[in-house]
Design an enzyme around this catalytic site. Structure first.
Site, PDB file in Angstrom:
ATOM      1  CE  LYS A   1      -3.773  -2.087   1.836  1.00 13.47           C
ATOM      2  NZ  LYS A   1      -4.991  -2.738   3.307  1.00 13.47           N
TER       3      LYS A   1
ATOM      4  CE  LYS B   1      -5.500  -8.417  -6.471  1.00 16.47           C
ATOM      5  NZ  LYS B   1      -6.094  -7.184  -5.887  1.00 16.47           N
TER       6      LYS B   1
ATOM      7  CE  LYS C   1     -11.200  -0.148  -2.674  1.00 11.35           C
ATOM      8  NZ  LYS C   1     -10.853  -1.378  -2.416  1.00 11.35           N
TER       9      LYS C   1
HETATM   10  P1  ADP Z   1      -8.715  -3.689  -4.847  1.00 11.15           P
HETATM   11  O1  ADP Z   1      -7.711  -4.610  -4.579  1.00 11.15           O
HETATM   12  O2  ADP Z   1      -9.787  -3.273  -5.191  1.00 11.15           O
HETATM   13  O3  ADP Z   1      -9.214  -2.679  -3.614  1.00 11.15           O
HETATM   14  P2  ADP Z   1      -9.587  -5.238  -2.259  1.00 11.15           P
HETATM   15  O4  ADP Z   1      -8.260  -5.548  -1.531  1.00 11.15           O
HETATM   16  O5  ADP Z   1     -10.377  -4.206  -1.228  1.00 11.15           O
HETATM   17  O6  ADP Z   1      -9.645  -4.936  -3.399  1.00 11.15           O
HETATM   18  O7  ADP Z   1     -10.366  -7.340  -2.637  1.00 11.15           O
HETATM   19  C1  ADP Z   1     -11.393  -7.525  -1.235  1.00 11.15           C
HETATM   20  C2  ADP Z   1     -11.609  -8.734  -1.735  1.00 11.15           C
HETATM   21  O8  ADP Z   1     -10.956  -8.820  -2.968  1.00 11.15           O
HETATM   22  C3  ADP Z   1      -9.724  -9.722  -1.224  1.00 11.15           C
HETATM   23  O9  ADP Z   1     -10.424 -10.488  -0.749  1.00 11.15           O
HETATM   24  C4  ADP Z   1      -9.650 -10.151  -2.191  1.00 11.15           C
HETATM   25  O10 ADP Z   1      -8.697 -11.150  -2.471  1.00 11.15           O
HETATM   26  C5  ADP Z   1     -10.483  -9.857  -3.051  1.00 11.15           C
HETATM   27  N1  ADP Z   1     -10.511  -9.384  -5.223  1.00 11.15           N
HETATM   28  C6  ADP Z   1      -9.619  -8.219  -5.176  1.00 11.15           C
HETATM   29  N2  ADP Z   1      -9.451  -8.118  -6.297  1.00 11.15           N
HETATM   30  C7  ADP Z   1      -9.528  -9.022  -7.149  1.00 11.15           C
HETATM   31  C8  ADP Z   1      -9.072  -9.631  -8.689  1.00 11.15           C
HETATM   32  N3  ADP Z   1      -9.250  -9.501  -9.294  1.00 11.15           N
HETATM   33  N4  ADP Z   1      -9.265 -10.737  -8.590  1.00 11.15           N
HETATM   34  C9  ADP Z   1     -10.369 -12.210  -7.223  1.00 11.15           C
HETATM   35  N5  ADP Z   1     -10.352 -11.663  -5.995  1.00 11.15           N
HETATM   36  C10 ADP Z   1     -10.015 -10.427  -5.819  1.00 11.15           C
END
Ligand code: ADP
Ligand code: TRP
Length: 336
Positions: free
Chosen positions: A121, A203, A206
């Site tokens: 982060k 990947k 957001k």
């Molecule tokens: P972001 O990467 O958009 O900030 P988060 O870290 O808040 O998303 O992820 C919330 C949940 O969604 C976690 O359990 C994470 O493993 C899952 N997740 C996020 N992005 C993906 C992705 N591209 N493919 C599969 N799972 C994901």
């Protein structure tokens, strides 16, 4: 599909949090929400919207409140049954701050310094505030305060669950060696859920601005699907579905026979990425059609959503307080 860990032989206490730090996308759905909903409807449990965690990166009050409400709407629209599982805001359980502090006082700084998510982060430009640094301990409290035994999460959360286990073990050893207060939770990770790719093939996240929202529709959805990055193989040439981003998404939405049919069209040639994108759009519209209707209806009943969150928080607070009575006693925080 879903693989069951040994733990599921007995009824698990499920706990899982999702950050209201943006609009939920299809990576969140396939990586987290879908199995949370399936497991929650089967076993019940505690599903919280972690607005305290989101404060580590969101500092706009309207946004935080809106995203929090939206996560509740999303969960309910996608099928979580509030009569079976508790859905609530993390901040509605006041005991959580108390347990987090107690845990922080037994956590070596060196353990947090190894946090991969923290380093990631910071590398991605978030300010290194102390909340971000101690994030895994608040997460440990989230799980342990309800006596959680099983935590459905994505691959990226493995280390945080390890930190939670460490914390439970340390607490039990230091303060309750005869009669452990916290069970040892296990991560429940779906091994066969691939990382969902984003529009640019990184990947979907957001933080990369490459997402498709679960509830995107109409021209917004169409524009996003049409902008998925592909290679420049000419329309008439054969294509490899295994290396294509559009096909990777088709796989998520299509039944196996349909996937085979489309893969064969890729290999045969004369089938362009434009065709595949149209197909994907249709599949997505079908897949989320019902949930979209439900979400529209729920959005008209905000008081119902608030009632669900309030009831969930009441049950969660009861469970949390039952654990905290023992914790306070064990560490010496009783009246003197
Ligand atoms: P972001 O990467 O958009 O900030 P988060 O870290 O808040 O998303 O992820 C919330 C949940 O969604 C976690 O359990 C994470 O493993 C899952 N997740 C996020 N992005 C993906 C992705 N591209 N493919 C599969 N799972 C994901
Ligand atoms: N850190 C998790 C994520 O980013 C969210 C989370 C907070 C969580 N508390 C939790 C997940 C407790 C499982 C259990 O996805």
């Amino acid at each position: 599909m879903v693989y069951f860990t040994k733990n599921l032989m007995k009824t698990p206490v499920l706990t899982s949090g999702i950050q209201p730090s943006g609009v939920l996308h299809i990576g969140n759905y396939f990586g987290a929400l879908r199995q949370n909903i399936a497991l929650g409807n089967q076993y019940g449990g505690y599903f919280f919207i972690v607005n305290y965690h989101a404060l580590t990166s969101v500092n706009n009050r309207e946004e935080l409140a809106q995203y929090s409400f939206d996560v509740a709407l999303d969960y309910l629209a996608l099928g979580l049954d509030p009569a079976k599982a508790n859905l609530f805001l993390q901040s509605d359980v006041p005991q959580l701050g108390e347990l987090t502090w107690i845990f922080l006082c037994l956590t070596p700084v060196s353990l947090l310094e190894k946090g991969v998510a923290y380093k990631d982060k910071i590398a991605n430009g978030l300010s290194p505030n102390a909340g971000l640094f101690t994030y895994p301990i608040l997460q440990a409290a989230d799980i342990l305060i309800y006596g959680g035994t099983l935590v459905p999460v994505g691959q990226d959360q493995k280390q945080n669950i390890e930190i939670c286990r460490d914390t439970a073990e340390r607490f039990n050893r230091m303060f309750a060696p005869e009669n452990p207060i916290f069970p040892m939770p296990e991560a429940y990770i779906l091994e066969d859920v691939a990382v969902v790719p984003g529009l640019d093939s990184r990947k979907m996240s957001k933080s990369y601005g490459n997402t498709i929202g679960i509830f995107d529709e109409g021209s917004v959805l169409k524009k996003k699907v049409m902008s998925i990055v592909t290679d420049s193989t000419p329309l008439e040439d054969p294509k490899n579905p295994e290396t294509d981003n559009v096909f990777a998404m088709i796989r998520l939405f299509a039944a196996p026979e349909k996937q085979e049919e489309i893969a064969a069209a890729y290999r045969a040639g004369g089938y362009g990425y434009g065709h595949a994108k149209k197909e994907l759009l249709g599949l997505m519209n079908d897949y989320f059609g019902e949930a979209r209707e439900k979400r529209r209806a729920l959005a008209q009943k905000p008081d119902f959503v608030r009632d669900v969150l309030r009831d969930g928080a009441q049950n969660a607070t009861k469970a949390a307080e039952a654990h905290m009575v023992k914790v306070r006693e064990a560490v010496g925080l009783m009246r003197v």
